[in-house]
Design an enzyme around this catalytic site. Structure first.
Site, mmCIF file in Angstrom:
data_model
loop_
_atom_site.group_PDB
_atom_site.id
_atom_site.type_symbol
_atom_site.label_atom_id
_atom_site.label_comp_id
_atom_site.label_asym_id
_atom_site.label_seq_id
_atom_site.Cartn_x
_atom_site.Cartn_y
_atom_site.Cartn_z
ATOM 1 C CB ALA A 128 -3.323 -7.414 5.643
ATOM 2 C CG HIS A 129 -0.883 -3.190 4.415
ATOM 3 N ND1 HIS A 129 -1.328 -1.906 4.483
ATOM 4 C CD2 HIS A 129 -0.857 -3.626 5.702
ATOM 5 C CE1 HIS A 129 -1.552 -1.567 5.734
ATOM 6 N NE2 HIS A 129 -1.271 -2.604 6.489
ATOM 7 C CG ASN A 130 3.813 -3.727 3.988
ATOM 8 O OD1 ASN A 130 2.974 -2.879 4.285
ATOM 9 N ND2 ASN A 130 4.743 -3.516 3.081
ATOM 10 C CD GLN B 212 -1.754 0.782 1.991
ATOM 11 O OE1 GLN B 212 -1.400 -0.331 2.350
ATOM 12 N NE2 GLN B 212 -1.631 1.846 2.781
#
Length: 336
Positions: free
Chosen positions: A248-250, A207
């Site tokens: 969560a990511h993004n 990540q």
């Protein structure tokens, strides 16, 4: 302790005070309490009609009252009534005057890399860690045991509570409050499946993005905001996030959005400005939610929402026998 004059100044940063010319502004106030419990050296507020009866018997020295009740008031003569547009907002402004002051000290057990930069009046608690190249703005408080990763930027006036973790290279804006045990910038949940001995195996995806948090954001205890996989996870200005939220990511959260506890937002979803997301809402990944959307508690969002408004999908509680009958009928709706 503060004076009524200081209290009025704090309120007027947000709204006008209707009757300030008739007030004794040198009265000293040392706390905030309810109408029932308040003493002559304390302040109370009245924002709902159902509490008008409590005003008659209050001992509070000062009461903030929404001006829509101006013609209904029966208050003791010893109580100063301050008419404001919104008593709840006025109380919120005043409450900050009574929070304990934090001394600008650096505890000797703190571990601070020599390449980091600390602004003026910074407070660092016991056993906190500040990594290489981190930049800490003026007036920032970092609580005991907090870990500030390499290259992190924290804007002026922010408060990082005890045991918070902020991962490398994340950017925190000004006047941000992050409560205990929150995790900002840990690795997002990214894996690619492949066939291996005995079944599916998972290849970790590094990540490489950051978390970028705007100004005046509030993040609750035990909330996790994952760093982006490639691009950044972004939390815009004036967002407020409750405890136990997973982002969560993004994910992108728009300005002024409020998120209640136990919400889960899957990766790469974009949420608009001024949304309200109720408790335990689940939002699928790679979705887009428009500005000014309200999601009521326990709703499940599995597709884009393109128009503002209120959306619900949770089933409300009812007597068990009724629920069983409703569940049978609901299940039959899906049968061919």
């Amino acid at each position: 302790m503060t004076t009524l004059d200081c209290i009025i100044n704090a309120i007027e940063a947000r709204q006008a005070v209707a009757n300030k010319t008739s007030l004794q502004t040198n009265i000293k106030i040392d706390g905030v309490a309810s109408l029932v419990a308040a003493q002559p050296n304390q302040l109370a507020f009245l924002a709902q009609a159902k509490y008008l009866g409590e005003l008659e018997h209050t001992k509070a020295g000062v009461v903030l009252v929404s001006d829509k009740f101006a013609n209904m008031l029966k208050a003791p003569t010893a109580t100063q009534i301050v008419l404001v547009k919104d008593a709840y907002l006025a109380y919120a402004c005043v409450s900050t005057l009574f929070t304990p002051a934090v001394l600008a000290t650096v505890h000797p057990s703190a571990v601070i890399d020599s390449s980091s930069t600390l602004g003026q009046a910074v407070s660092v608690g016991a056993y906190a860690v500040i990594g290489a190249g981190a930049v800490i703005g003026d007036g920032v408080h970092i609580g005991a045991g907090a870990v500030i990763g390499d290259g992190v930027h924290i804007g002026a006036g922010s408060d990082i509570a005890a045991m918070v973790h902020i991962g490398a290279d994340c950017h925190i804006g000004e006047q941000v409050r992050i409560h205990s045990h929150a995790s900002i910038g840990s690795e997002g949940f990214g894996f690619a499946p492949f066939a291996g001995d005995g079944g599916v195996r998972w290849q970790r995806i590094a990540q490489l993005g950051r978390v970028v948090i705007g100004n005046r954001v509030r993040i609750g205890s035990n909330t996790c905001i994952d760093r982006g996989a490639v691009d950044d996870t972004i939390i815009a200005d004036d967002v407020i996030i409750d405890n136990l939220v997973q982002i969560a990511h993004n994910v992108h959260i728009g300005q002024g959005t409020a998120i209640a506890a136990k919400v889960g937002i899957a990766g790469s979803t974009k949420i608009g400005k001024n949304c309200i997301i109720g408790g335990a809402v689940g939002i699928n990944g790679h979705l887009s939610i428009a500005d000014n959307v309200t999601l009521t508690g326990m709703s499940m969002v599995i597709s884009d929402i393109t128009e503002s408004g209120t959306y619900s999908s949770g089933t409300v509680a009812m007597p068990q026998a009724n629920w069983r009958r409703a569940a049978v009928k609901f299940r039959k709706l899906g049968e061919k």
